[in-house]
Design an enzyme around this catalytic site. Structure first.
Site, PDB file in Angstrom:
ATOM      1  N   LYS A  22       5.569  -7.798   7.797  1.00 52.32           N
ATOM      2  CA  LYS A  22       6.639  -6.863   7.445  1.00 52.32           C
ATOM      3  C   LYS A  22       6.317  -5.445   7.923  1.00 52.32           C
ATOM      4  O   LYS A  22       7.123  -4.805   8.594  1.00 52.32           O
ATOM      5  CB  LYS A  22       6.832  -6.874   5.921  1.00 52.32           C
ATOM      6  N   ASN A  23       5.125  -4.965   7.560  1.00 49.98           N
ATOM      7  CA  ASN A  23       4.823  -3.558   7.849  1.00 49.98           C
ATOM      8  C   ASN A  23       4.680  -3.292   9.344  1.00 49.98           C
ATOM      9  O   ASN A  23       4.941  -2.181   9.792  1.00 49.98           O
ATOM     10  CB  ASN A  23       3.570  -3.112   7.088  1.00 49.98           C
ATOM     11  N   CYS A 117       9.877   1.217  -2.600  1.00 50.80           N
ATOM     12  CA  CYS A 117       9.369   0.993  -3.955  1.00 50.80           C
ATOM     13  C   CYS A 117       8.969   2.316  -4.592  1.00 50.80           C
ATOM     14  O   CYS A 117       8.506   3.226  -3.916  1.00 50.80           O
ATOM     15  CB  CYS A 117       8.166   0.067  -3.893  1.00 50.80           C
ATOM     16  N   ARG A 122       6.326  10.288  -3.128  1.00 49.61           N
ATOM     17  CA  ARG A 122       5.960   9.790  -1.796  1.00 49.61           C
ATOM     18  C   ARG A 122       6.066  10.954  -0.818  1.00 49.61           C
ATOM     19  O   ARG A 122       7.073  11.116  -0.144  1.00 49.61           O
ATOM     20  CB  ARG A 122       6.862   8.622  -1.396  1.00 49.61           C
ATOM     21  N   ASP A 305      -1.313  -3.152  -1.740  1.00 51.56           N
ATOM     22  CA  ASP A 305      -0.212  -4.123  -1.804  1.00 51.56           C
ATOM     23  C   ASP A 305      -0.636  -5.477  -2.386  1.00 51.56           C
ATOM     24  O   ASP A 305       0.197  -6.366  -2.555  1.00 51.56           O
ATOM     25  CB  ASP A 305       0.390  -4.336  -0.405  1.00 51.56           C
ATOM     26  N   ARG A 397      12.908  -8.383  -0.070  1.00 53.45           N
ATOM     27  CA  ARG A 397      12.650  -7.300   0.883  1.00 53.45           C
ATOM     28  C   ARG A 397      11.463  -7.635   1.782  1.00 53.45           C
ATOM     29  O   ARG A 397      11.401  -7.154   2.916  1.00 53.45           O
ATOM     30  CB  ARG A 397      12.303  -5.995   0.132  1.00 53.45           C
TER      31      ARG A 397
HETATM   32  C1  UD1 Z   1       0.969   2.728   1.698  1.00 54.13           C
HETATM   33  C2  UD1 Z   1      -0.304   1.967   1.889  1.00 54.13           C
HETATM   34  C3  UD1 Z   1       0.050   0.730   2.673  1.00 54.13           C
HETATM   35  C4  UD1 Z   1       1.124  -0.050   1.880  1.00 54.13           C
HETATM   36  C5  UD1 Z   1       2.327   0.828   1.531  1.00 54.13           C
HETATM   37  C6  UD1 Z   1       3.293   0.168   0.579  1.00 54.13           C
HETATM   38  C7  UD1 Z   1      -2.547   2.804   2.301  1.00 54.13           C
HETATM   39  C8  UD1 Z   1      -3.370   3.849   2.972  1.00 54.13           C
HETATM   40  N1  UD1 Z   1      -1.245   2.826   2.558  1.00 54.13           N
HETATM   41  O1  UD1 Z   1       1.484   3.006   2.992  1.00 54.13           O
HETATM   42  O2  UD1 Z   1      -1.088  -0.053   2.876  1.00 54.13           O
HETATM   43  O3  UD1 Z   1       1.594  -1.121   2.654  1.00 54.13           O
HETATM   44  O4  UD1 Z   1       1.857   2.009   0.898  1.00 54.13           O
HETATM   45  O5  UD1 Z   1       2.719  -0.130  -0.615  1.00 54.13           O
HETATM   46  O6  UD1 Z   1      -3.052   1.970   1.599  1.00 54.13           O
HETATM   47  N2  UD1 Z   1       0.329  10.857   1.349  1.00 54.13           N
HETATM   48  C9  UD1 Z   1       0.344  12.241   1.293  1.00 54.13           C
HETATM   49  N3  UD1 Z   1       1.054  12.915   2.264  1.00 54.13           N
HETATM   50  C10 UD1 Z   1       1.721  12.277   3.273  1.00 54.13           C
HETATM   51  C11 UD1 Z   1       1.703  10.875   3.297  1.00 54.13           C
HETATM   52  C12 UD1 Z   1       0.991  10.184   2.317  1.00 54.13           C
HETATM   53  O7  UD1 Z   1      -0.240  12.855   0.421  1.00 54.13           O
HETATM   54  O8  UD1 Z   1       2.331  12.961   4.109  1.00 54.13           O
HETATM   55  C13 UD1 Z   1      -0.425  10.103   0.312  1.00 54.13           C
HETATM   56  C14 UD1 Z   1       0.490   9.217  -0.540  1.00 54.13           C
HETATM   57  O9  UD1 Z   1       0.994   9.899  -1.656  1.00 54.13           O
HETATM   58  C15 UD1 Z   1      -0.456   8.092  -0.913  1.00 54.13           C
HETATM   59  C16 UD1 Z   1      -1.402   7.974   0.281  1.00 54.13           C
HETATM   60  O10 UD1 Z   1      -1.298   9.215   0.972  1.00 54.13           O
HETATM   61  O11 UD1 Z   1      -1.192   8.453  -2.043  1.00 54.13           O
HETATM   62  C17 UD1 Z   1      -1.100   6.825   1.234  1.00 54.13           C
HETATM   63  O12 UD1 Z   1       0.220   6.988   1.722  1.00 54.13           O
HETATM   64  P1  UD1 Z   1       0.733   6.268   3.041  1.00 54.13           P
HETATM   65  O13 UD1 Z   1      -0.367   5.439   3.625  1.00 54.13           O
HETATM   66  O14 UD1 Z   1       1.406   7.230   3.909  1.00 54.13           O
HETATM   67  O15 UD1 Z   1       1.855   5.347   2.444  1.00 54.13           O
HETATM   68  P2  UD1 Z   1       2.547   4.178   3.162  1.00 54.13           P
HETATM   69  O16 UD1 Z   1       2.650   4.388   4.626  1.00 54.13           O
HETATM   70  O17 UD1 Z   1       3.766   3.922   2.358  1.00 54.13           O
END
Ligand code: UD1
Length: 428
Positions: A22-23, A117, A122, A305, A397
């Site tokens: 998916k990702n 989610c 975020r 995840d 999803r």
């Molecule tokens: C994250 C997970 C990913 C998972 C997805 C859905 C990690 C590193 N990432 O990816 O494995 O598939 O959630 O559950 O495990 N953050 C900031 N500033 C930014 C972007 C992110 O502070 O600009 C922080 C977020 O609040 C979070 C962390 O960094 O605590 C990881 O975020 P990120 O990896 O960007 O999230 P996803 O890409 O959604």
């Protein structure tokens, strides 16, 4: 809306085929915007998040041809807009990849703030920091992000947190920028490597993906390509945990065992037998489950995840286990539902303490997000009695035909439609 009715305590046995990741799909499909010809993408999972991202691309003017159930062609040549539809984009987190892809292609993108989610805030500050380093300006208004540049130029970007989303977005924006972009403290997830491989197949020059320093040598144009997406690490992990939870014996096929090492290691620590083959993995449990501590971390750490699914397993393990959620602030919302089934879990901030119980009992439960949904299904599969799992649209999803795949492993599961019983006033 549908729900699943699951009768538990059946050992899962047999073989299951894992779908495309998916990702990876949610990063690779928007990346096709950067090409100047048709891209054929294979091993796409048949899930609603993929439907949503392809709809957004269609709305921008891309032609999407469904070749078969797991293959699509994306023709980006007729894209006429750099503004993603708010209504379509707000539901999925991955729509923010359109920022990097549209910026990289048209030097301008307007996209809603991320949905998906709900695990707390975020933020996208690291994405924006990356775009700014490449020479873009941005504004945030009315929940929309507007980012534009006269010309994108490579630069050095140090990410303050390891972010999958920011790493993907900066890669997308940088592949056609002038000069070299260096991302330091980059995420190392398998889907980052998959995206880099796809971009390179289109003629990009991305090096170092899978390490924490990624170098992107900008190229003028990208051509069309044919590419097959990697298997889904989290779907595979979910079936591994389901097999362990039901004291089953399941061969999980079409996987990359290396991507599953953090999950396999924890299952082995709990007393589950794991046998690795070239592209499959057997999970078997014959004895009791032992307690074990988990801390979720960016790859190659234990994936956030998989946190809800492993919590179910720890709920029926002997002893007290600690889960430390290292990625998100608020990822224990499902615990309340699990407690309804008899799990003994207390949560304090990002820490959960799980006291193992002998068994879980069936209950009607609601799904709070995608991976929590998978966890609820695993809980129902090992619980005593018949459970109802509601709000399964979250599960759809990210899991292709979870009902069919579990049934083929012997699970007693059926889907029933739930109609809204709200009375309609009769106007005479
Ligand atoms: C994250 C997970 C990913 C998972 C997805 C859905 C990690 C590193 N990432 O990816 O494995 O598939 O959630 O559950 O495990 N953050 C900031 N500033 C930014 C972007 C992110 O502070 O600009 C922080 C977020 O609040 C979070 C962390 O960094 O605590 C990881 O975020 P990120 O990896 O960007 O999230 P996803 O890409 O959604």
């Amino acid at each position: 809306m549908d729900k699943f009715i699951i009768t538990g305590e059946t050992r899962l046995q047999g073989e299951v085929n894992i779908s495309g990741a998916k990702n990876a799909a949610l990063a690779i499909i928007p990346a096709a915007i950067l090409a100047e010809d048709v891209c054929r993408i294979e091993n796409i999972p048949n899930i609603t998040d993929v439907t949503a991202i392809t709809r957004i691309l269609s709305d921008l003017g891309a032609r999407i041809r469904v070749v078969d159930q797991s293959t699509i062609e994306v023709d980006p040549r007729k894209i006429h807009s750099h503004v993603a539809s708010y209504e379509l984009a707000r539901h999925i987190r991955a729509s923010y990849y359109l920022l990097g892809a549209l910026l990289g292609r048209f030097s301008h993108a307007v996209v809603t703030m991320p949905g998906g989610c709900d695990f707390g805030v975020r933020p996208i500050d690291q994405h924006l920091k990356g775009f700014a380093a490449l020479g873009a300006e941005y504004s945030l208004e009315g929940g929309m992000v507007d980012v534009h540049a006269a010309e994108l130029k490579g630069d050095q970007i140090y990410l303050d947190v390891v972010s999958v989303g920011a790493t993907v977005n900066i890669m997308l924006a940088a592949v056609r920028a002038k000069g070299v972009t260096v991302i330091e403290n980059a995420a190392r997830e398998p889907h980052i490597v998959d995206l880099a491989n796809f971009l390179n197949t289109m003629g990009a020059d991305v090096r170092g993906a899978g390490t924490d320093v990624i170098k992107i040598y900008g190229v003028e144009r990208l051509h069309g390509a044919t590419y097959s997406i990697i298997p889904d690490q989290i779907e595979a992990g979910t079936y591994m945990v389901a097999a362990a939870a039901t004291a089953g014996n399941v061969l999980i096929k079409n996987v990359i065992p290396k991507h599953l090492e953090s999950i396999s290691a924890k299952l082995e620590e709990m007393g589950v037998e794991i046998e690795e083959y070239d592209d499959s993995i057997r999970v078997r449990r014959t004895g009791p489950l032992h307690k074990c501590n988990i801390k979720t971390m960016p790859h190659p750490g234990f994936p956030t995840d998989m946190q809800p699914q492993i919590a179910v397993l720890l709920s029926i393990a002997q002893g007290t286990s600690i889960i430390n959620e290292g990625v998100w602030d608020n990822r224990f919302r499902y615990v309340e539902e699990l407690r309804r089934m008899g799990a003994q879990i207390s949560v304090d901030g990002k820490i959960a303490v799980v006291e193992g119980v002998d068994h879980l009992n069936a209950a009607p439960v609601k799904v709070t997000d995608l991976r929590a949904g998978a966890a609820m299904m695993i809980a129902a599969l090992c619980a005593h009695g018949t459970s109802q799992v509601e709000d399964i649209q979250y599960i759809e999803r990210g899991y292709e035909d979870i009902e069919g795949k579990l049934r083929a492993l012997g699970a007693e599961i059926r889907r029933v439609s739930v109609f809204d019983p709200a009375p309609v006033a009769r106007v005479v």
